[in-house]
Design an enzyme around this catalytic site. Structure first.
Site: not given
Length: 747
Positions: A34, A80, A125
């Protein structure tokens, strides 16, 4: 402690054992999967998975942009299994040119700004693709260079580490917080890092100092200056821990201060807010206005307007560096997962050395993969050539035999792979093959095979290849340093006295102990209004940003900031409200000046010493012990002195004895009784029969006036030869008529 039965398991574990094991497993997961980057490609797992997923989607630098939501969906769905917002934030970070020194993602749309890095638009977006620089991580991926591991559900494979062609762990740096450890690696310049890597490749025993001839220090994605001393930078690289200090760059335009670049990850809006808060709190009286003139052409342009052209802009900026984020410290902790799979804080030479081991192994795998392919291709071409030379028989066998593969293998001594290749080749293609083409390809592959075997068999040739490829990366992607490393003075915030105006003031103390401060130096202290039964006692001239120092009758010193004293328009306030002197003690002397000025202190018992005015300073209401008084002695008025080779001290007793000696004979002390200035029997001091009237400093060219009543005796240095002697002597008698001296005056 209760026991815990794990469902589906026969073993019963005590709860403390299970908890410890579970937490340890979690800790190792956070550390290795991580938070910490791998030394090979410099990426954390989420970053590696994003880059790999984008390459699998065909989002190279030449491809069309694709919605970021598509990439995030692939990342969390395939590799993931965490939140989409976490994956997208990691993706945004790799696209921000002000966050990554060499961005890995090319973004289209709103990807945040330096003022507000988290102001990026939602992933539905924005659009993205990989940058050209990402090829440094991905170009060798399909060439047998990496180990693969199953993804979280075992349906796909993902690379353990990407085959980086440059020490990416230093280029973009990274930050991360694991369990019990963290990492903070700063970005660096690609050219500098590759030059240092090549040096280490040529000279494996190179020291950190040798590498720092090339790597000057971190290179942040901003034009702000790094002001950390070089020795501190080298020490940081030696230990893998330390800190880096960055300072904004500024210049003056028409008297205004213009800040043109900010430290890494510092917001211009926050800077303006910090300065405005100080202005509102009246801690920046020398600044009149602030403006933010940043635009597309000038991403950072903060204008600070001084109140007048007499303001020391260097001093203002030094204060702002010390009190705002215009100067910022960055913690350095070069903690990475090494090639042994273990996390460790590594010095620079170890880090680059391990990366070179990783790179050498990657190149060997690539060369071996290519060699295996060449050998296989040569093997297949040998079979195709046999088929071409015996084409009619091959076709006959294929048409007539039930098991043509076995017959072909036995008839022409072919391997199973060759036989399969011949059978899989279309007849039309086989018929068109020409012997010269086959033999030409065989010759080319034979040459390549020899070259590959030579590289794999020679460490020297392998190093030369690695060096050549590193230079190619530096030429393709290298750029100039962005963060200059300069030497600057330590920043220092304004003290309270610096922020005050330096207006002239006169501090007046009355006989009853009432104190006040009047503006200006043309004040008549006797003409002020006093309470009934009170009168003028002492006054001193100074400035409003200075403290008034006081010495009481016991030899203790006190200090009060002049700007906090009540105005002389009133009658002041009792000094006992501010100070707590010993019972019966009264203030006997006042003095004001700069902290570094030398002060002559003494008692009328004939003792004295020289101190700095700062030695009288104290915040304690009870004061501090300064002057030790012999029995029966009183405090003399302190006087400023200048210590030079030509300065003399003149001491006179009330009985007309005078002694002249060089000032260098008197010690410089912070407190105490001092040394004997002029010899006076202690019994005569206690009975007040004889005592030292005064001691003054005198330089050639000045004139001394000795007053006895209304008479005075004027003397120059040439008139004092009879009185010059060693410090502590009895001195000589002054002429008749001056046996009862009142005071001394130097003009």
């Amino acid at each position: 402690m209760s026991d815990l039965v794990i469902p589906g398991a026969e073993e019963v574990l005590p709860l403390n054992v299970f908890t410890e094991k579970a937490y340890l497993d979690y800790s190792m997961y956070v550390i290795l999967d991580r938070a910490l980057p791998h030394i090979g490609d410099g990426l954390k797992p989420v970053q590696r998975r994003i880059v790999y997923a984008m390459s699998e989607l065909g989002l190279k630098s030449t491809a069309k942009f694709k919605k970021s939501a598509r990439t995030v969906g692939d990342v969390i769905g395939k590799f993931h299994p965490h939140g989409d917002s976490a994956a997208y934030e990691a993706m945004v970070l790799m696209a921000q040119s002000f966050s990554f020194r060499y961005p890995l993602i090319d973004g289209q749309g709103n990807w945040g700004s330096q003022d507000d890095p988290k102001s990026f638009a939602a992933m539905r977006y924005t659009e993205s693709r990989l940058t050209k620089f990402s090829e440094v991580l991905l170009s060798e991926l399909g060439q047998g260079t990496v180990d693969w591991q199953p993804n979280f559900d075992g349906t796909l494979d993902e690379p353990v580490v990407l085959p980086a062609q440059a020490p990416s762990v230093l280029l973009n740096g990274t930050t991360g917080i694991a369990v019990g450890m963290a990492t903070d690696i700063p970005p660096h310049n690609l050219r500098e890092v590759i030059d240092a890597t090549i040096l280490l490749l040529d000279k494996p025993n190179s020291s950190v100092e040798d590498l720092c001839e090339f790597i000057q220090g971190p290179d942040m994605p901003t034009d702000a200056e790094i002001v950390t001393p070089r020795e501190d930078i080298i020490s940081m690289y030696k230990t893998g821990r330390g800190s880096i200090k960055m300072r904004a760059r500024w210049e003056t335009e028409d008297g205004d201060i213009v800040v043109s670049s900010l430290p890494h990850q510092v917001s211009g809006n926050k800077i303006l807010e910090q300065i405005a808060q100080q202005m509102q709190a009246k801690k920046l009286p020398m600044v009149a206005d602030l403006r933010d003139e940043s635009d597309h052409e000038n991403p950072t342009r903060l204008v600070i307007v001084p109140r007048s052209n007499r303001i020391d802009v260097e001093g203002v900026m030094n204060h702002l560096f010390a009190t705002t984020d215009l100067e910022r410290n960055y913690r350095i902790n070069m903690n990475v997962i090494g090639i042994d799979g273990r996390p460790a804080v590594k010095p620079l030479n170890t880090m680059l050395g391990e990366w070179l081991e990783y790179r050498a192994e990657t190149v060997r795998k690539r060369l071996q993969h290519r060699l295996d392919w060449v050998n296989r291709r040569l093997h297949l071409l040998d079979g195709v050539l046999i088929a071409y030379l015996n084409l009619d028989e091959v076709i006959h066998i294929i048409r007539t035999e039930d098991k043509p593969k076995q017959v072909l293998m036995e008839r022409f001594e072919l391997s199973e792979e060759q036989a399969n290749y011949i059978l899989d080749t279309r007849l039309r293609q086989l018929a068109r093959l020409e012997e010269m083409k086959i033999r030409g390809e065989q010759e080319e592959l034979a040459v390549e095979k020899e070259k590959l075997e030579g590289l794999l068999g020679s460490e020297r040739k392998l190093k030369t290849l690695i060096k050549k490829e590193l230079k190619a990366v530096a030429k393709e992607y290298g750029d100039d340093r962005r963060s200059p490393i300069v030497t600057r003075a330590e920043s220092k915030a304004f003290s309270e006295s610096d922020l005050l105006g330096s207006d002239p003031v006169t501090v007046v103390l009355s006989d009853k102990g009432w104190i006040r401060a009047a503006k200006g130096h043309d004040i008549d202290p006797n003409g002020l209004n006093y309470k009934a039964g009170d009168s003028f006692k002492l006054f001193v001239k100074g400035k409003s940003n200075q403290s008034v120092m006081m010495i009481d009758s016991t030899g203790r010193s006190y200090s009060l900031p002049a700007h906090t004293l009540p105005s002389a328009r009133g009658q002041g306030e009792p000094i006992t409200g501010r100070l707590n002197p010993p019972s019966g003690a009264a203030i006997e002397a006042l003095i004001m000046g700069n902290d570094d000025q030398s002060v002559l202190l003494g008692s009328d018992a004939g003792y004295g010493f020289i101190a700095k005015l700062s030695d009288l300073q104290t915040k304690n209401k009870a004061g501090k012990a300064l002057l030790s008084l012999p029995a029966g002695a009183k405090v003399l008025t302190p006087r400023f002195v200048t210590i030079t080779e030509e300065t003399y001290l003149i001491a006179v007793s009330n009985e007309g004895r005078m002694l002249v000696f060089p000032i260098a004979e008197l010690p410089v002390l912070a407190r105490g009784k001092g040394n004997k200035v002029i010899s006076i029997p202690s019994a005569r001091v206690q009975s007040r029969e004889e005592f030292m009237i005064d001691v003054v400093a005198f330089v050639p060219g000045q004139s001394l006036k000795v007053w006895a009543g209304k008479r005075h005796l004027a003397m120059k240095l040439s008139d004092m030869e009879h009185y010059i002697g060693e410090r502590g002597r009895r001195g000589h008698k002054l002429p008749r008529g001056f046996q009862r001296v009142d005071r001394l005056e130097v003009v």
